[in-house]
Design an enzyme around this catalytic site. Sequence first.
Site, short mmCIF file in Angstrom:
data_model
loop_
_atom_site.label_atom_id
_atom_site.label_comp_id
_atom_site.label_asym_id
_atom_site.label_seq_id
_atom_site.Cartn_x
_atom_site.Cartn_y
_atom_site.Cartn_z
N ASP A 171 0.84 -1.19 0.00
CA ASP A 171 0.00 0.00 0.00
C ASP A 171 0.88 1.25 0.00
O ASP A 171 0.62 2.22 -0.73
CB ASP A 171 -0.91 0.02 1.23
CG ASP A 171 -2.26 -0.64 0.98
OD1 ASP A 171 -2.78 -0.52 -0.15
OD2 ASP A 171 -2.79 -1.26 1.91
N VAL A 172 1.90 1.23 0.84
CA VAL A 172 2.81 2.38 0.93
C VAL A 172 3.58 2.57 -0.37
O VAL A 172 3.68 3.68 -0.90
CB VAL A 172 3.76 2.23 2.12
CG1 VAL A 172 4.81 3.34 2.13
CG2 VAL A 172 2.98 2.24 3.43
#
Length: 381
Positions: A171-172
């Site tokens: 996600d990051v």
Amino acid sequence: MTSPTGPLAGLLVADFSRVLAGPYSTMLLADLGAEVVKVEGPAGDDTRHWSPPVRDGVSTYYLGVNRNKRSVALDLKDEGDRAAAQELARRADVLVENFKPGGLARFGLDYESVSATNPGVVYASISGFGSQEGGSHLPGYDLIVQAISGLMSLTGSPDGEPYRAGISVFDVVAGLHATIGVLSALNARHETGTGQHVQVSLMASALSGMVNQSSAAVAGEVVPFRMGNSHPSLFPYEPMECADGELIITAGNNGQFRKLVEVLGVPELADDPRFARNEDRTANRDELRPLLVERLRTRGKQEWFELIFAAGVPCGPINTVDAGVAFAEQVGLDPVVRPGGIPSIRNPITFSATPPSYRLPPPALDEHGAEIRAWLEAPGD
């Protein structure tokens, strides 16, 4: 609307994203001066309710990726709210969304609809597996991508179970890739005058983010495997036992290895043909490791940290997260900022002339709704 400062001052970002990848990307843009309007459904971003832990009743997960934004709650099924959302998209320089691919089309908020009235828009879509036929229907959760991409097969003890990373790492990474894509498209817009559709998927970000391991699979035609905390191509590059715990030691080249063994009092190991080159040390790690550990066990990890680091060999203790923040403070990184009194981790980028700013704490749901609706109802360019 306000007039923030920073390298992206003057940009309006319509943030239709939820949870982590999109909100992280839009927070980075907001830190750099963009005006970000966070559009939420009536129930708000899911992460508002992901607890514990909390601060003053608000999820710290939500607090971590939503500063410097203004919130407006819009029910896209309501005609008036849908019209407000479309007007926001018409005025925006950038729109970021992570709905299921195609999910905004029924609201007239897909790229084709938005770009028809706003040809300069940079429209960023974040999904799990892309918008193509084979991947668009698959759920885009970080844990699933960690599993399917192969990352979990690389994480954990060699004889143990696969493990997820301690954060939603893809996600990051996808949020960072989305930010890079947005900034690149904005630069292209300076030349062409028109925007474009930027697409990022967690799966593509995962394969890119696994760098040497995915390269081993596609270029080396080998299947990487779990090695615990060891590195497949370097040694020493792992935790090693001292008298009172473990210390990470990373001797990444021959010169650093020579300095390490000199500090440890076994300089002859640098000229031992089994250990002279990195490829030799990697091949013979099971012979070298006990020789190093024998010396390391004679002193505590903090003492060795100071001695080894002073010799120019990278090393470090295995900290808890709070100790990691404290160490960043100790070395002068000033890691914590407090917009509106809410502690948050500083934007990691330093600028000599246009620094990030921390203007607003993470907003309450619809905190700026009346202001934003009034602005959208007024005549705009």
